[in-house]
Design a protein around this motif. Structure first.
Motif, PDB file in Angstrom:
ATOM      1  N   ALA A  98      -1.729  10.025   9.334  1.00 11.32           N
ATOM      2  CA  ALA A  98      -2.583   9.781   8.426  1.00 11.32           C
ATOM      3  C   ALA A  98      -2.393   8.934   7.236  1.00 11.32           C
ATOM      4  N   VAL A  99      -0.837   8.845   6.780  1.00  8.79           N
ATOM      5  CA  VAL A  99      -0.603   8.064   6.009  1.00  8.79           C
ATOM      6  C   VAL A  99      -0.759   6.581   6.315  1.00  8.79           C
ATOM      7  N   MET A 146       0.862  -1.267   0.059  1.00  5.25           N
ATOM      8  CA  MET A 146      -0.043   0.014   0.154  1.00  5.25           C
ATOM      9  C   MET A 146       0.817   1.239   0.006  1.00  5.25           C
ATOM     10  N   LEU A 147       1.919   1.372   0.423  1.00  2.61           N
ATOM     11  CA  LEU A 147       2.731   2.443   0.569  1.00  2.61           C
ATOM     12  C   LEU A 147       3.448   2.968  -0.762  1.00  2.61           C
ATOM     13  N   PRO A 148       3.532   2.012  -1.736  1.00  2.00           N
ATOM     14  CA  PRO A 148       3.992   2.381  -3.214  1.00  2.00           C
ATOM     15  C   PRO A 148       2.552   3.447  -3.670  1.00  2.00           C
ATOM     16  N   THR A 149       1.379   2.723  -3.506  1.00  2.00           N
ATOM     17  CA  THR A 149       0.139   3.435  -3.677  1.00  2.00           C
ATOM     18  C   THR A 149       0.084   4.848  -3.136  1.00  2.00           C
ATOM     19  N   VAL A 150       0.352   4.930  -1.892  1.00  2.00           N
ATOM     20  CA  VAL A 150       0.353   6.292  -1.285  1.00  2.00           C
ATOM     21  C   VAL A 150       1.515   7.271  -1.772  1.00  2.00           C
ATOM     22  N   ASP A 151       2.504   6.564  -2.183  1.00  2.00           N
ATOM     23  CA  ASP A 151       3.784   7.480  -2.923  1.00  2.00           C
ATOM     24  C   ASP A 151       3.405   7.945  -4.185  1.00  2.00           C
ATOM     25  N   LEU A 152       2.298   7.440  -4.865  1.00  2.00           N
ATOM     26  CA  LEU A 152       2.006   7.961  -5.808  1.00  2.00           C
ATOM     27  C   LEU A 152       0.881   8.924  -6.073  1.00  2.00           C
ATOM     28  N   VAL A 153       0.354   9.286  -4.652  1.00  2.00           N
ATOM     29  CA  VAL A 153      -0.787  10.182  -4.408  1.00  2.00           C
ATOM     30  C   VAL A 153      -0.471  11.587  -5.142  1.00  2.00           C
ATOM     31  N   GLU A 154       0.617  12.083  -4.696  1.00  2.00           N
ATOM     32  CA  GLU A 154       1.030  13.452  -4.923  1.00  2.00           C
ATOM     33  C   GLU A 154       1.039  13.698  -6.738  1.00  2.00           C
ATOM     34  N   TYR A 155       1.642  12.664  -7.306  1.00  2.00           N
ATOM     35  CA  TYR A 155       1.542  12.656  -8.676  1.00  2.00           C
ATOM     36  C   TYR A 155       0.141  12.659  -9.332  1.00  2.00           C
TER      37      TYR A 155
END
Length: 138
Positions: free
Chosen positions: A29-30, A1-10
Motif C-alpha cells: 500500500a505504501v 514521497m517516502l518522507p511524506t509517508v514517513d510523517l503519516v503516523e505523526y
C-alpha cells in the motif's frame, strides 16, 4: 514521497508497530501510494520538464522513446497504468492486531489525493502552451 509517508503516523496520530509497518500488505500500500503520486506528477510536469527544460527523465518521455509512441499514445498508456495502480490499491485493510490500519490507509489515499489536488489547483505546471487543456493558462 517516502518522507511524506514517513510523517503519516505523526500527522494522523496512528502509530504502527514495526512488524505491522513491515507487513507485505502494508508495504504494498505504501509503495502504491508513492508510485501513483510520482507517476501522476510526471503527467502534470511533462511540458515543464521535457518540452521546456529537455529532461529525458519523465514517464511520458521514457514511454515515447522506449516504445516509439506518439505523445497521445504515451498519455493513454500512462493513464491506463495509473488507473491499474489505483485499482491495485487495497480497498480494505489487512486485519493486523494492534494497528489502526484503516486510518493509516486513509492517510495513504489522502497523499495521492493531495498530490492530484496540488497539481491541478496550483500554477506550478500551468502554461499557455501546455499539451493538456486542463493545465492551459488563459
Amino acid at each position: 514521497m517516502l518522507p511524506t509517508v514517513d510523517l503519516v503516523e505523526y500527522a494522523y496520530g496512528c502509530y504502527l508497530p514495526g512488524a505491522v509497518r513491515q507487513h507485505p500488505d502494508v508495504q504494498k500500500a505504501v509503495s502504491l501510494s508513492v508510485l501513483i503520486s510520482c507517476l501522476m506528477n510526471d503527467l502534470f510536469s511533462y511540458e515543464k520538464e521535457v518540452l521546456r527544460y529537455g529532461s529525458r527523465f519523465n514517464l511520458l518521455a521514457v514511454m515515447m522513446n522506449a516504445n516509439d509512441l506518439t505523445f497521445d499514445e504515451a498519455v493513454d498508456c500512462a493513464v491506463r497504468k495509473l488507473n491499474n495502480l489505483m485499482d491495485a490499491f487495497p480497498a480494505t485493510t489487512p486485519d493486523l492486531e494492534g494497528a489502526d490500519l484503516k486510518l493509516y490507509y486513509q492517510a495513504l489515499r489522502d497523499i495521492v489525493n493531495g498530490a492530484w489536488f496540488f497539481q491541478i489547483s496550483t500554477n506550478r505546471y500551468r502554461s499557455r502552451s501546455s499539451p493538456f487543456p486542463e493545465l492551459r493558462l488563459k
